[in-house]
Motif scaffolding. Structure first.
Motif, PDB file in Angstrom:
ATOM      1  N   PRO A 133     -18.347-116.239  78.785  1.00 14.96           N
ATOM      2  CA  PRO A 133     -19.311-115.881  77.746  1.00 14.96           C
ATOM      3  C   PRO A 133     -20.699-115.654  78.359  1.00 14.96           C
ATOM      4  O   PRO A 133     -21.074-116.326  79.323  1.00 14.96           O
ATOM      5  CB  PRO A 133     -19.322-117.106  76.820  1.00 14.96           C
ATOM      6  CG  PRO A 133     -18.013-117.781  77.074  1.00 14.96           C
ATOM      7  CD  PRO A 133     -17.696-117.520  78.521  1.00 14.96           C
ATOM      8  N   CYS A 134     -21.414-114.690  77.823  1.00 16.95           N
ATOM      9  CA  CYS A 134     -22.769-114.392  78.306  1.00 16.95           C
ATOM     10  C   CYS A 134     -23.721-115.515  77.897  1.00 16.95           C
ATOM     11  O   CYS A 134     -23.783-115.891  76.728  1.00 16.95           O
ATOM     12  CB  CYS A 134     -23.247-113.064  77.714  1.00 16.95           C
ATOM     13  SG  CYS A 134     -24.992-112.728  77.991  1.00 16.95           S
ATOM     14  N   THR A 135     -24.435-116.033  78.863  1.00 22.20           N
ATOM     15  CA  THR A 135     -25.494-117.002  78.632  1.00 22.20           C
ATOM     16  C   THR A 135     -26.712-116.512  79.417  1.00 22.20           C
ATOM     17  O   THR A 135     -26.855-116.824  80.603  1.00 22.20           O
ATOM     18  CB  THR A 135     -25.093-118.412  79.110  1.00 22.20           C
ATOM     19  OG1 THR A 135     -23.855-118.770  78.499  1.00 22.20           O
ATOM     20  CG2 THR A 135     -26.149-119.441  78.751  1.00 22.20           C
ATOM     21  N   PRO A 136     -27.586-115.697  78.781  1.00 21.08           N
ATOM     22  CA  PRO A 136     -28.733-115.161  79.513  1.00 21.08           C
ATOM     23  C   PRO A 136     -29.592-116.274  80.112  1.00 21.08           C
ATOM     24  O   PRO A 136     -29.800-117.317  79.498  1.00 21.08           O
ATOM     25  CB  PRO A 136     -29.514-114.397  78.445  1.00 21.08           C
ATOM     26  CG  PRO A 136     -28.505-114.075  77.389  1.00 21.08           C
ATOM     27  CD  PRO A 136     -27.559-115.248  77.394  1.00 21.08           C
ATOM     28  N   ALA A 137     -30.043-116.040  81.334  1.00 19.98           N
ATOM     29  CA  ALA A 137     -30.924-116.975  82.046  1.00 19.98           C
ATOM     30  C   ALA A 137     -32.179-116.191  82.432  1.00 19.98           C
ATOM     31  O   ALA A 137     -32.190-115.479  83.432  1.00 19.98           O
ATOM     32  CB  ALA A 137     -30.217-117.538  83.268  1.00 19.98           C
ATOM     33  N   ILE A 138     -33.199-116.314  81.620  1.00 21.36           N
ATOM     34  CA  ILE A 138     -34.419-115.521  81.778  1.00 21.36           C
ATOM     35  C   ILE A 138     -35.570-116.434  82.182  1.00 21.36           C
ATOM     36  O   ILE A 138     -35.838-117.437  81.509  1.00 21.36           O
ATOM     37  CB  ILE A 138     -34.784-114.797  80.455  1.00 21.36           C
ATOM     38  CG1 ILE A 138     -33.583-114.028  79.894  1.00 21.36           C
ATOM     39  CG2 ILE A 138     -36.012-113.930  80.628  1.00 21.36           C
ATOM     40  CD1 ILE A 138     -33.058-112.930  80.772  1.00 21.36           C
ATOM     41  N   VAL A 139     -36.249-116.103  83.274  1.00 22.16           N
ATOM     42  CA  VAL A 139     -37.425-116.881  83.694  1.00 22.16           C
ATOM     43  C   VAL A 139     -38.667-115.998  83.843  1.00 22.16           C
ATOM     44  O   VAL A 139     -39.774-116.515  83.889  1.00 22.16           O
ATOM     45  CB  VAL A 139     -37.175-117.671  84.997  1.00 22.16           C
ATOM     46  CG1 VAL A 139     -36.106-118.721  84.789  1.00 22.16           C
ATOM     47  CG2 VAL A 139     -36.843-116.768  86.147  1.00 22.16           C
ATOM     48  N   LEU A 140     -38.476-114.697  83.936  1.00 22.14           N
ATOM     49  CA  LEU A 140     -39.606-113.774  84.068  1.00 22.14           C
ATOM     50  C   LEU A 140     -39.907-113.102  82.744  1.00 22.14           C
ATOM     51  O   LEU A 140     -39.066-113.074  81.845  1.00 22.14           O
ATOM     52  CB  LEU A 140     -39.280-112.688  85.109  1.00 22.14           C
ATOM     53  CG  LEU A 140     -39.032-113.166  86.535  1.00 22.14           C
ATOM     54  CD1 LEU A 140     -38.586-111.991  87.398  1.00 22.14           C
ATOM     55  CD2 LEU A 140     -40.275-113.809  87.114  1.00 22.14           C
ATOM     56  N   LYS A 141     -41.100-112.528  82.655  1.00 21.44           N
ATOM     57  CA  LYS A 141     -41.440-111.696  81.506  1.00 21.44           C
ATOM     58  C   LYS A 141     -40.877-110.297  81.754  1.00 21.44           C
ATOM     59  O   LYS A 141     -40.423-109.981  82.847  1.00 21.44           O
ATOM     60  CB  LYS A 141     -42.961-111.628  81.329  1.00 21.44           C
ATOM     61  CG  LYS A 141     -43.561-112.956  80.908  1.00 21.44           C
ATOM     62  CD  LYS A 141     -45.034-112.820  80.660  1.00 21.44           C
ATOM     63  CE  LYS A 141     -45.615-114.162  80.205  1.00 21.44           C
ATOM     64  NZ  LYS A 141     -47.029-114.061  79.858  1.00 21.44           N
ATOM     65  N   TRP A 142     -40.914-109.464  80.720  1.00 22.96           N
ATOM     66  CA  TRP A 142     -40.497-108.074  80.862  1.00 22.96           C
ATOM     67  C   TRP A 142     -41.314-107.432  81.981  1.00 22.96           C
ATOM     68  O   TRP A 142     -42.517-107.660  82.103  1.00 22.96           O
ATOM     69  CB  TRP A 142     -40.705-107.315  79.554  1.00 22.96           C
ATOM     70  CG  TRP A 142     -39.677-107.639  78.505  1.00 22.96           C
ATOM     71  CD1 TRP A 142     -39.741-108.641  77.584  1.00 22.96           C
ATOM     72  CD2 TRP A 142     -38.454-106.956  78.283  1.00 22.96           C
ATOM     73  NE1 TRP A 142     -38.613-108.619  76.798  1.00 22.96           N
ATOM     74  CE2 TRP A 142     -37.805-107.589  77.203  1.00 22.96           C
ATOM     75  CE3 TRP A 142     -37.832-105.858  78.883  1.00 22.96           C
ATOM     76  CZ2 TRP A 142     -36.580-107.168  76.706  1.00 22.96           C
ATOM     77  CZ3 TRP A 142     -36.606-105.436  78.388  1.00 22.96           C
ATOM     78  CH2 TRP A 142     -35.993-106.088  77.311  1.00 22.96           C
ATOM     79  N   GLN A 143     -40.656-106.624  82.805  1.00 27.55           N
ATOM     80  CA  GLN A 143     -41.253-105.976  83.967  1.00 27.55           C
ATOM     81  C   GLN A 143     -41.511-104.495  83.702  1.00 27.55           C
ATOM     82  O   GLN A 143     -40.874-103.902  82.834  1.00 27.55           O
ATOM     83  CB  GLN A 143     -40.311-106.114  85.167  1.00 27.55           C
ATOM     84  CG  GLN A 143     -39.915-107.548  85.480  1.00 27.55           C
ATOM     85  CD  GLN A 143     -41.079-108.388  85.955  1.00 27.55           C
ATOM     86  OE1 GLN A 143     -41.679-108.098  86.975  1.00 27.55           O
ATOM     87  NE2 GLN A 143     -41.406-109.426  85.194  1.00 27.55           N
ATOM     88  N   LEU A 144     -42.388-103.906  84.485  1.00 25.00           N
ATOM     89  CA  LEU A 144     -42.732-102.480  84.483  1.00 25.00           C
ATOM     90  C   LEU A 144     -43.581-102.059  83.285  1.00 25.00           C
ATOM     91  O   LEU A 144     -43.614-100.879  82.935  1.00 25.00           O
ATOM     92  CB  LEU A 144     -41.478-101.586  84.572  1.00 25.00           C
ATOM     93  CG  LEU A 144     -40.533-101.874  85.744  1.00 25.00           C
ATOM     94  CD1 LEU A 144     -39.320-100.963  85.683  1.00 25.00           C
ATOM     95  CD2 LEU A 144     -41.249-101.733  87.067  1.00 25.00           C
ATOM     96  N   ALA A 145     -44.259-103.018  82.667  1.00 26.09           N
ATOM     97  CA  ALA A 145     -45.145-102.682  81.547  1.00 26.09           C
ATOM     98  C   ALA A 145     -46.359-101.920  82.068  1.00 26.09           C
ATOM     99  O   ALA A 145     -46.814-102.143  83.189  1.00 26.09           O
ATOM    100  CB  ALA A 145     -45.582-103.947  80.815  1.00 26.09           C
ATOM    101  N   ASP A 146     -46.876-101.030  81.251  1.00 22.06           N
ATOM    102  CA  ASP A 146     -48.070-100.258  81.594  1.00 22.06           C
ATOM    103  C   ASP A 146     -49.289-101.155  81.383  1.00 22.06           C
ATOM    104  O   ASP A 146     -49.531-101.631  80.276  1.00 22.06           O
ATOM    105  CB  ASP A 146     -48.142 -99.017  80.704  1.00 22.06           C
ATOM    106  CG  ASP A 146     -49.302 -98.111  81.033  1.00 22.06           C
ATOM    107  OD1 ASP A 146     -50.251 -98.541  81.721  1.00 22.06           O
ATOM    108  OD2 ASP A 146     -49.271 -96.950  80.593  1.00 22.06           O
ATOM    109  N   LYS A 147     -50.047-101.393  82.424  1.00 19.90           N
ATOM    110  CA  LYS A 147     -51.197-102.310  82.356  1.00 19.90           C
ATOM    111  C   LYS A 147     -52.270-101.835  81.369  1.00 19.90           C
ATOM    112  O   LYS A 147     -53.085-102.619  80.918  1.00 19.90           O
ATOM    113  CB  LYS A 147     -51.828-102.461  83.741  1.00 19.90           C
ATOM    114  CG  LYS A 147     -50.843-102.910  84.804  1.00 19.90           C
ATOM    115  CD  LYS A 147     -50.786-104.400  84.903  1.00 19.90           C
ATOM    116  CE  LYS A 147     -49.980-104.858  86.083  1.00 19.90           C
ATOM    117  NZ  LYS A 147     -48.711-105.399  85.840  1.00 19.90           N
ATOM    118  N   LYS A 148     -52.258-100.568  81.002  1.00 18.10           N
ATOM    119  CA  LYS A 148     -53.260-100.025  80.080  1.00 18.10           C
ATOM    120  C   LYS A 148     -52.819-100.107  78.628  1.00 18.10           C
ATOM    121  O   LYS A 148     -53.609 -99.878  77.735  1.00 18.10           O
ATOM    122  CB  LYS A 148     -53.532 -98.559  80.422  1.00 18.10           C
ATOM    123  CG  LYS A 148     -54.087 -98.351  81.803  1.00 18.10           C
ATOM    124  CD  LYS A 148     -54.238 -96.875  82.086  1.00 18.10           C
ATOM    125  CE  LYS A 148     -54.361 -96.651  83.575  1.00 18.10           C
ATOM    126  NZ  LYS A 148     -54.129 -95.278  83.935  1.00 18.10           N
TER     127      LYS A 148
END
Length: 111
Positions: free
Chosen positions: A63-78
């Protein structure tokens, strides 16, 4: 043109066996025209991210058990919504199980 991601956007994991929806809680302040807009901190398993059925990292797929420690990546800084970086359709979210969560549909009315 890159699109803002809103509540109900279709997301998938490169190792998952099904798609899911990105959830933006109603009390979240990041809104445009009353609609919940996703920001980089919308990465919480069980709040914003649900599972993707099974994880194909091994056989048989557990079964999928997401393990997330980072924020979303590749966001536009502006591109910010109420002071936080907005998630755009190019953004990715790494999972410690080896998959990459990506956006399939932005949740905008016109795709």
């Amino acid at each position: 043109m890159e699109k803002n991601i809103r509540d109900g956007a279709t997301i998938y994991c490169t190792l998952g066996t099904c798609k899911s929806k990105l959830i933006i809680p109603k009390e979240k302040n990041a809104r445009i025209n009353g609609e919940g807009q996703a920001v980089v901190s919308d990465n919480v398993v069980g709040v914003n991210i649900t599972n993707f059925c099974s994880c194909t990292r091994s056989f048989p797929p557990p079964p999928c058990t997401p393990a997330i420690v980072l924020k979303w990546q590749l966001a536009d800084k502006k591109h910010k919504i109420q002071g936080e970086l907005a998630i755009l359709d190019k953004c990715i979210l790494p999972c410690l199980n080896g998959g990459i969560i990506k956006i399939e549909k932005s949740g905008q009315i016109k795709e």
